[in-house]
Design a protein around this motif. Structure first.
Motif, PDB file in Angstrom:
ATOM      1  N   SER A  24       0.033  24.963  20.362  1.00 23.64           N
ATOM      2  CA  SER A  24       0.004  26.142  19.441  1.00 23.64           C
ATOM      3  C   SER A  24       0.811  27.148  19.674  1.00 23.64           C
ATOM      4  N   PHE A  25       1.064  27.330  21.058  1.00 19.07           N
ATOM      5  CA  PHE A  25       1.897  28.180  21.433  1.00 19.07           C
ATOM      6  C   PHE A  25       3.034  28.192  22.358  1.00 19.07           C
ATOM      7  N   GLN A  26       4.039  28.833  22.283  1.00 16.79           N
ATOM      8  CA  GLN A  26       5.355  28.665  23.020  1.00 16.79           C
ATOM      9  C   GLN A  26       5.301  28.975  24.447  1.00 16.79           C
ATOM     10  N   THR A  27       5.024  30.208  24.510  1.00 15.98           N
ATOM     11  CA  THR A  27       5.077  30.915  25.976  1.00 15.98           C
ATOM     12  C   THR A  27       3.788  31.039  26.725  1.00 15.98           C
TER      13      THR A  27
ATOM     14  N   THR B 170       2.561  33.467  27.873  1.00 18.61           N
ATOM     15  CA  THR B 170       2.262  35.058  27.515  1.00 18.61           C
ATOM     16  C   THR B 170       1.392  34.877  26.259  1.00 18.61           C
ATOM     17  N   GLN B 171       1.790  34.189  25.349  1.00 21.56           N
ATOM     18  CA  GLN B 171       1.019  34.004  24.127  1.00 21.56           C
ATOM     19  C   GLN B 171      -0.297  33.247  24.454  1.00 21.56           C
ATOM     20  N   ARG B 172      -0.179  32.261  25.210  1.00 22.17           N
ATOM     21  CA  ARG B 172      -1.538  31.499  25.833  1.00 22.17           C
ATOM     22  C   ARG B 172      -2.463  32.344  26.293  1.00 22.17           C
ATOM     23  N   SER B 173      -2.028  33.258  27.013  1.00 18.81           N
ATOM     24  CA  SER B 173      -2.658  34.112  27.996  1.00 18.81           C
ATOM     25  C   SER B 173      -3.426  35.325  27.047  1.00 18.81           C
ATOM     26  N   GLU B 174      -2.632  35.725  26.171  1.00 16.89           N
ATOM     27  CA  GLU B 174      -3.139  36.422  25.242  1.00 16.89           C
ATOM     28  C   GLU B 174      -4.206  35.973  24.390  1.00 16.89           C
TER      29      GLU B 174
END
Length: 75
Positions: free
Chosen positions: A56-59, A61-65
């Motif tokens: 679902s997420f590329q980075t 940072t996006q995953r942690s958010e």
């Protein structure tokens, strides 16, 4: 004291070692248990628990958010 503990572990090791060496049917049962555990933890995990965050997420940072939002959101 240390030698008593060491002797105890040697005794336990020899007990299990002799038991496994003299086993006939037990070796087959242990093989079946190992195969079953492999199926449970490797194949079933791969089939039923996809890596949703990776898809679902590329980075990172996006995953942690996303995880932070999910953990701190009020119901």
């Amino acid at each position: 004291m240390k030698t008593k503990i060491l002797n105890f572990f040697k005794f336990v090791y020899r007990l299990y070692y002799d038991g496994f060496v003299n086993m006939k049917v037990g070796k087959t049962l242990w093989l079946l248990i190992a195969i079953k555990l492999f199926i449970m933890f490797a194949i079933v995990k791969w089939l039923f628990f996809p890596n949703v965050l990776q898809e679902s997420f590329q980075t990172d940072t996006q995953r942690s958010e996303y995880i932070l939002d999910q953990l701190t959101k009020e119901n």
